[in-house]
Design a protein around this motif. Sequence first.
Motif, mmCIF file in Angstrom:
data_model
loop_
_atom_site.group_PDB
_atom_site.id
_atom_site.type_symbol
_atom_site.label_atom_id
_atom_site.label_comp_id
_atom_site.label_asym_id
_atom_site.label_seq_id
_atom_site.Cartn_x
_atom_site.Cartn_y
_atom_site.Cartn_z
ATOM 1 N N VAL A 31 7.264 -2.293 3.049
ATOM 2 C CA VAL A 31 5.914 -2.812 2.848
ATOM 3 C C VAL A 31 5.152 -2.589 4.144
ATOM 4 O O VAL A 31 5.402 -3.251 5.151
ATOM 5 C CB VAL A 31 5.933 -4.300 2.468
ATOM 6 C CG1 VAL A 31 4.508 -4.825 2.274
ATOM 7 C CG2 VAL A 31 6.764 -4.512 1.196
ATOM 8 N N SER A 32 4.232 -1.661 4.133
ATOM 9 C CA SER A 32 3.532 -1.184 5.322
ATOM 10 C C SER A 32 2.192 -1.875 5.498
ATOM 11 O O SER A 32 1.409 -1.985 4.550
ATOM 12 C CB SER A 32 3.323 0.335 5.190
ATOM 13 O OG SER A 32 2.257 0.785 5.992
ATOM 14 N N GLY A 33 1.910 -2.310 6.724
ATOM 15 C CA GLY A 33 0.597 -2.865 7.015
ATOM 16 C C GLY A 33 -0.502 -1.835 6.838
ATOM 17 O O GLY A 33 -1.599 -2.163 6.363
ATOM 18 N N HIS A 64 9.834 -13.630 3.789
ATOM 19 C CA HIS A 64 11.236 -13.746 3.386
ATOM 20 C C HIS A 64 11.344 -14.363 2.000
ATOM 21 O O HIS A 64 12.118 -13.912 1.142
ATOM 22 C CB HIS A 64 12.001 -14.593 4.405
ATOM 23 C CG HIS A 64 13.430 -14.843 4.039
ATOM 24 N ND1 HIS A 64 13.944 -16.104 3.845
ATOM 25 C CD2 HIS A 64 14.462 -13.974 3.811
ATOM 26 C CE1 HIS A 64 15.217 -16.013 3.532
ATOM 27 N NE2 HIS A 64 15.550 -14.742 3.500
ATOM 28 N N LYS A 65 10.549 -15.387 1.728
ATOM 29 C CA LYS A 65 10.537 -16.035 0.421
ATOM 30 C C LYS A 65 10.164 -15.051 -0.676
ATOM 31 O O LYS A 65 10.621 -15.160 -1.819
ATOM 32 C CB LYS A 65 9.548 -17.201 0.449
ATOM 33 C CG LYS A 65 9.509 -18.040 -0.823
ATOM 34 C CD LYS A 65 8.648 -19.274 -0.643
ATOM 35 C CE LYS A 65 7.193 -18.908 -0.422
ATOM 36 N NZ LYS A 65 6.303 -20.103 -0.450
ATOM 37 N N GLN A 66 9.341 -14.060 -0.340
ATOM 38 C CA GLN A 66 8.909 -13.059 -1.318
ATOM 39 C C GLN A 66 9.848 -11.863 -1.387
ATOM 40 O O GLN A 66 9.581 -10.927 -2.138
ATOM 41 C CB GLN A 66 7.494 -12.584 -0.995
ATOM 42 C CG GLN A 66 6.447 -13.678 -0.974
ATOM 43 C CD GLN A 66 6.459 -14.548 -2.206
ATOM 44 O OE1 GLN A 66 6.624 -15.752 -2.130
ATOM 45 N NE2 GLN A 66 6.287 -13.930 -3.367
ATOM 46 N N GLY A 67 10.924 -11.863 -0.608
ATOM 47 C CA GLY A 67 11.931 -10.821 -0.771
ATOM 48 C C GLY A 67 12.252 -9.973 0.440
ATOM 49 O O GLY A 67 13.107 -9.080 0.371
ATOM 50 N N ALA A 68 11.599 -10.187 1.570
ATOM 51 C CA ALA A 68 11.868 -9.366 2.757
ATOM 52 C C ALA A 68 13.286 -9.590 3.266
ATOM 53 O O ALA A 68 13.748 -10.729 3.370
ATOM 54 C CB ALA A 68 10.873 -9.693 3.867
ATOM 55 N N GLN A 69 13.956 -8.485 3.617
ATOM 56 C CA GLN A 69 15.262 -8.575 4.261
ATOM 57 C C GLN A 69 15.213 -8.144 5.725
ATOM 58 O O GLN A 69 16.186 -8.309 6.446
ATOM 59 C CB GLN A 69 16.295 -7.756 3.499
ATOM 60 C CG GLN A 69 16.636 -8.356 2.143
ATOM 61 C CD GLN A 69 17.842 -7.727 1.511
ATOM 62 O OE1 GLN A 69 18.830 -7.392 2.160
ATOM 63 N NE2 GLN A 69 17.785 -7.538 0.193
ATOM 64 N N TYR A 70 14.118 -7.559 6.145
ATOM 65 C CA TYR A 70 13.849 -7.465 7.578
ATOM 66 C C TYR A 70 12.352 -7.545 7.798
ATOM 67 O O TYR A 70 11.560 -7.154 6.938
ATOM 68 C CB TYR A 70 14.475 -6.230 8.230
ATOM 69 C CG TYR A 70 13.720 -4.915 8.131
ATOM 70 C CD1 TYR A 70 12.586 -4.660 8.912
ATOM 71 C CD2 TYR A 70 14.189 -3.883 7.324
ATOM 72 C CE1 TYR A 70 11.918 -3.446 8.850
ATOM 73 C CE2 TYR A 70 13.540 -2.660 7.257
ATOM 74 C CZ TYR A 70 12.397 -2.458 8.022
ATOM 75 O OH TYR A 70 11.742 -1.249 7.963
ATOM 76 N N VAL A 87 1.755 -10.995 2.550
ATOM 77 C CA VAL A 87 2.645 -11.784 1.691
ATOM 78 C C VAL A 87 2.420 -11.408 0.224
ATOM 79 O O VAL A 87 3.375 -11.216 -0.536
ATOM 80 C CB VAL A 87 2.429 -13.291 1.920
ATOM 81 C CG1 VAL A 87 3.179 -14.118 0.864
ATOM 82 C CG2 VAL A 87 2.897 -13.690 3.320
ATOM 83 N N LYS A 88 1.166 -11.294 -0.176
ATOM 84 C CA LYS A 88 0.854 -10.880 -1.554
ATOM 85 C C LYS A 88 1.418 -9.496 -1.843
ATOM 86 O O LYS A 88 1.998 -9.258 -2.912
ATOM 87 C CB LYS A 88 -0.651 -10.890 -1.775
ATOM 88 C CG LYS A 88 -1.070 -10.457 -3.174
ATOM 89 C CD LYS A 88 -2.588 -10.479 -3.332
ATOM 90 C CE LYS A 88 -3.005 -10.008 -4.720
ATOM 91 N NZ LYS A 88 -4.489 -10.006 -4.875
ATOM 92 N N GLN A 89 1.269 -8.578 -0.885
ATOM 93 C CA GLN A 89 1.785 -7.220 -1.072
ATOM 94 C C GLN A 89 3.307 -7.234 -1.219
ATOM 95 O O GLN A 89 3.874 -6.518 -2.053
ATOM 96 C CB GLN A 89 1.371 -6.345 0.114
ATOM 97 C CG GLN A 89 1.741 -4.882 -0.017
ATOM 98 C CD GLN A 89 0.754 -4.096 -0.872
ATOM 99 O OE1 GLN A 89 -0.007 -4.673 -1.647
ATOM 100 N NE2 GLN A 89 0.776 -2.793 -0.735
ATOM 101 N N THR A 90 3.979 -8.048 -0.417
ATOM 102 C CA THR A 90 5.437 -8.154 -0.510
ATOM 103 C C THR A 90 5.851 -8.672 -1.876
ATOM 104 O O THR A 90 6.809 -8.177 -2.480
ATOM 105 C CB THR A 90 5.971 -9.078 0.595
ATOM 106 O OG1 THR A 90 5.515 -8.625 1.866
ATOM 107 C CG2 THR A 90 7.493 -9.097 0.599
ATOM 108 N N ASP A 91 5.130 -9.658 -2.380
ATOM 109 C CA ASP A 91 5.420 -10.214 -3.700
ATOM 110 C C ASP A 91 5.266 -9.145 -4.779
ATOM 111 O O ASP A 91 6.106 -9.036 -5.693
ATOM 112 C CB ASP A 91 4.484 -11.387 -3.974
ATOM 113 C CG ASP A 91 4.743 -12.030 -5.329
ATOM 114 O OD1 ASP A 91 5.915 -12.260 -5.664
ATOM 115 O OD2 ASP A 91 3.764 -12.286 -6.049
#
Length: 332
Positions: A60-62, A130-136, A83-87
């Motif tokens: 997920v790129s800024g 992290h709550k939305q799925g990030a592992q790093y 956060v929205k993009q990660t979701d």
Amino acid sequence: MNWKIERQRLRQLVEQRDGRILVAIGVSNGAEARELHHSIYELYDQNAIPDFIGGFITFVSGYLCAATYGLPDLGYILRTEIVKQTDIIEQSTWMAALDTNRPAFPIGVDIDTGYGNQPSSIILTCRQVHKQGAQYIQIEDQYAINKSCGHMSGATGLGKATISAEEMIELRIKPAVSYARAQDDLMVMARTDAIAAAGVKEALLRARLYAEAGAELIFIEAPEDEKQLAMAADEFKGTAVLSLANMIEGSPKTPYKSPRDLHKMGFAVGLYCIGPFLAGRAAQRRYFGIVGRGESVMAGTDVRPERWFEGFNNVIGRQQTEAWNRFFVEGK
């Protein structure tokens, strides 16, 4: 229905890497994320993934998050947007995993400078992605919120500004590492933009300090030539620290290398953060040009259904959704 299909765990990929390179690929929306999932697993089915690649990461790129709003990567997007993009990416890859019965790839997230000047802001950002799925999470040492893409020249175009290494460690890395260590599936990548601001020696020094502060992955941004790129690759050879190289197609900053090249150099992770978007832009310009001249896009091109409407509907989950609806409405 199996709703509990697992996502690959980044830590497991790292533990099983055995000298191979991990390839992180940036996506700008859910459709691209699903296309990436389908495309890579097609390669696995064809036994076309080379042995030197140890796995893939959905990034997920800024830069791409800003681009989806029609904006440059110059400090416009903040925590809410990333956060929205990660979701969105987590949801779309979960659905792709259900569709293919193949585990989704781990998700890495660019959190820029953390979206705040105090440790509390860093912790909140880490928690939310992290709550939305990030592992790093990837966090950098540029100054304040109005930073720029690593291959640009700062928010004013006149050069980058970085905070001190001490500030980066105390205010950004340590809070992120503290939060990550309390989880079982989150890693911290520290990025330094010091080459542009202070030269490669300062960047290498910062990279070592950031690793000592607990960052498990290190990203020296925008090496300016082959020598600097090799120095970045060599810095953590023989250690547990994972070094990353960022490849931007057409960048004036860093020599472009394939995953094969980066593996030979010794990098642990190759990041191709905006390439799919740039490739899509090239195709779109061609499309717009043809239609704008009043011509047919379909004339003289590959008209196989899988390349167009029908194929995209399969990837985006039309048949999957129809099957879910039949199952619950008709019981079949």
